[in-house]
Design an enzyme around this catalytic site. Sequence first.
Site, short mmCIF file in Angstrom:
data_model
loop_
_atom_site.label_atom_id
_atom_site.label_comp_id
_atom_site.label_asym_id
_atom_site.label_seq_id
_atom_site.Cartn_x
_atom_site.Cartn_y
_atom_site.Cartn_z
N HIS A 492 0.83 -1.21 0.00
CA HIS A 492 0.00 0.00 0.00
C HIS A 492 0.86 1.26 0.00
O HIS A 492 0.67 2.16 -0.83
CB HIS A 492 -0.92 -0.01 1.23
CG HIS A 492 -1.71 1.25 1.40
ND1 HIS A 492 -3.05 1.34 1.07
CD2 HIS A 492 -1.37 2.48 1.88
CE1 HIS A 492 -3.49 2.56 1.32
NE2 HIS A 492 -2.47 3.28 1.82
N GLU A 493 1.80 1.32 0.94
CA GLU A 493 2.62 2.53 1.04
C GLU A 493 3.50 2.71 -0.19
O GLU A 493 3.77 3.85 -0.60
CB GLU A 493 3.46 2.50 2.31
CG GLU A 493 2.65 2.55 3.60
CD GLU A 493 1.70 3.75 3.66
OE1 GLU A 493 2.02 4.80 3.08
OE2 GLU A 493 0.63 3.61 4.29
N HIS A 496 1.82 4.76 -2.76
CA HIS A 496 2.04 6.21 -2.61
C HIS A 496 3.41 6.59 -3.14
O HIS A 496 3.57 7.62 -3.81
CB HIS A 496 1.97 6.59 -1.13
CG HIS A 496 0.60 6.59 -0.54
ND1 HIS A 496 -0.45 7.31 -1.06
CD2 HIS A 496 0.11 5.96 0.57
CE1 HIS A 496 -1.53 7.13 -0.31
NE2 HIS A 496 -1.22 6.31 0.67
N HIS A 499 3.55 6.80 -6.80
CA HIS A 499 2.81 7.98 -7.23
C HIS A 499 3.74 9.20 -7.27
O HIS A 499 3.64 10.05 -8.17
CB HIS A 499 1.64 8.23 -6.27
CG HIS A 499 0.53 9.05 -6.84
ND1 HIS A 499 -0.65 9.28 -6.15
CD2 HIS A 499 0.39 9.73 -8.00
CE1 HIS A 499 -1.45 10.03 -6.87
NE2 HIS A 499 -0.84 10.33 -8.00
#
Length: 704
Positions: A492-493, A496, A499
């Site tokens: 999940h992290e 980011h 991104h």
Amino acid sequence: MRIISLLVAATLTACANHPLPIMKTASNPLLQPSPLPYEYPPFDRIKPDHFMPAFEVGMEESLEQVDTIASQSEAPTFDNTIVALEKSGRTLNRVQTVFYNLVGTHGTEALQAIDETISPQLAAHRDKIFLNTKLFERIDTLYRERGSLGLDAEASRLLERYHVSFVRAGARLGADDQQRLREINTELSRLTTQFQQNLLKHTNELAVVVDDPAQLAGLSESAIEAAAAMAKSRGVDGYVLTLQLPTLQPQLAELENRALRERLHRASIQRGNTDGTLDNRPVLQAIVALRAERARLLGYDTHADYVLANATAGTADAVNKLLAKLAKPSAANAGKEAARLQQAVDAAGESFDLKVWDWPYYREIVRQQDYDFDQTALKPYFEMQRVLEDGVFFMAEKLYGLRFERRDHLPVYHPDTTVYEVFQDNGSALGIFIFDPFARDTKRGGAWMNSYVRQSRLLGTRPVVANHLNITKPAGDGPVLMTPSEVNTMFHEFGHAVHGLLSNVHYPFFSGTAVPRDFVEYPSQVHEMWAFWPEVMANYARHYETGEALPPAMIERYKSTELFNQGYDTTEYLAASLLDQAWHQLTPDAMPDDVETFEMRALEQAGVALELVPPRYRSTYFAHVFSGGYSAGYYSYVWSEVLDADTVAWFKEDGGLSRKNGDRMRYGILSLGGSVDAQQMYEAFRGRPAAIEPLLERRGLTAE
């Protein structure tokens, strides 16, 4: 001052002006661009004493630059006003970026003291920029003439977002209202800092000390060794169980001693809910009241209305409808799950009624009984470094063509961190990725990504990003074995992080994760799908001792549990989201006197006041909304999950893990940052608006 730095972190605002001796500025590593690749911070040279002088110089420089832009005699143009603002304040941005990232990751007492001093001064500085009448007149003139300026799409959006930002910051208010707004902003910066510092101190104080090792039965040998090491580091005898941010502590799933489970849970829910200097109840009440007053000043009924007007959701009504749609079936599912857990308690020959602190322990018993699966059996196959390099990095190469190489020569702010340089498939350098996995007393709870340098073609900068987890560090040189949840969080992290790494925008305002709060979680949640994707798992899920691949039968049993406990998981999240909305949909004249009473009434009205399913965060330790950037925005995870589940369905339909699909995600979503309206971006990527059905199916809910 470069406005992006003000918008990304609400607490990053500015300091009083004082001329400094040349000697101080010349020797301060924060006052010039880093000589290291990518402007990577020279952590080995940065000392706490450098920050206050650097803030002062940065603030003075940024105000001088803003004054020059606002006072120039030439008529406003896009270049001499908007582009000039984008280029301004680079010293301040560098100082505050490094400082606030370090406060979260290694917040020593020295940094906390600086934070307490600087935050209200930074708030005042922010207002000096956003309430600069001459500056706003230039922006307003350009905005009114925008149709005739011949701007390209990104520049046109930049002008529009600057105008919106200044109006929302109070640029159109009268003098008296602007003065009151300044007072509110300064006090809010002080209070949110106090909330976070109270929480960190109280969390450390409430760590549970265990004298008898027999009470730790059920914990793994490495977890017991880590608890002993923590006790030794604190100078106490026995074992110390530290607390993590959510209400339910992870040790509850393993501890056999029911009395210790209760002690641990009661310590968790006491955080910030105490008499004395660490009491967060009056702090959060003051925060809510001031936010409501500020929203009213700016023309909104509530703080939630103010926040959501600038989000993808648009209105509080839209958020309320989504949360209500999910709350009833989620609570019903949680009730069924509770009944099944009580059966397990009774079957074990126990005579007690299930309590909150029993849920995780009996959840695992039921998981074993009903699915023939013990998730702790997976941990030997999830060694942390292998999950990162053979799992996360493998996925990034398959999807985006990225390659990672360790750079141990670069300085770090803590010895537990690892630095990687990131390359594209054509060999060109892309950026830097910092990995910081372990919990420590100076680190805030939870998991998050941050940026030290943001990509921008205008500024010629390439990204330096970091991921932070809170995994318990084993004692000695033992292996770091992760739970399935921790593996999921790592992916999940990294969503980011990628991104930020794949950002390809011209203006820093739009770089990377600078998107609406209820859109920023979308790419990261999509990347969770790869954690247990067969091709990815086959590459990383190997026994840390034997190298044996995770048996397919274990994978299938794990996948069979995907809907297991979803009633609880969804309800605890929705309860926290509903609390956030309840606090921030209050009007200035409706502030409650008692925090606990307000909480209970809000949960009862929403239909999620379940004794066995507390909110993921109660108000007094709800850092996301009272000291972070998620006020009136914690709903963002489920709002983003609608997009996430719809995108996962597309990936599965279109061939899964491939460069073709990765490139579509990269160029349709990740590289664009905030340069395109989020809703329009998604619809262009997907070819239609997101459907909610994949989310309902994922969480075991019906449309009803």
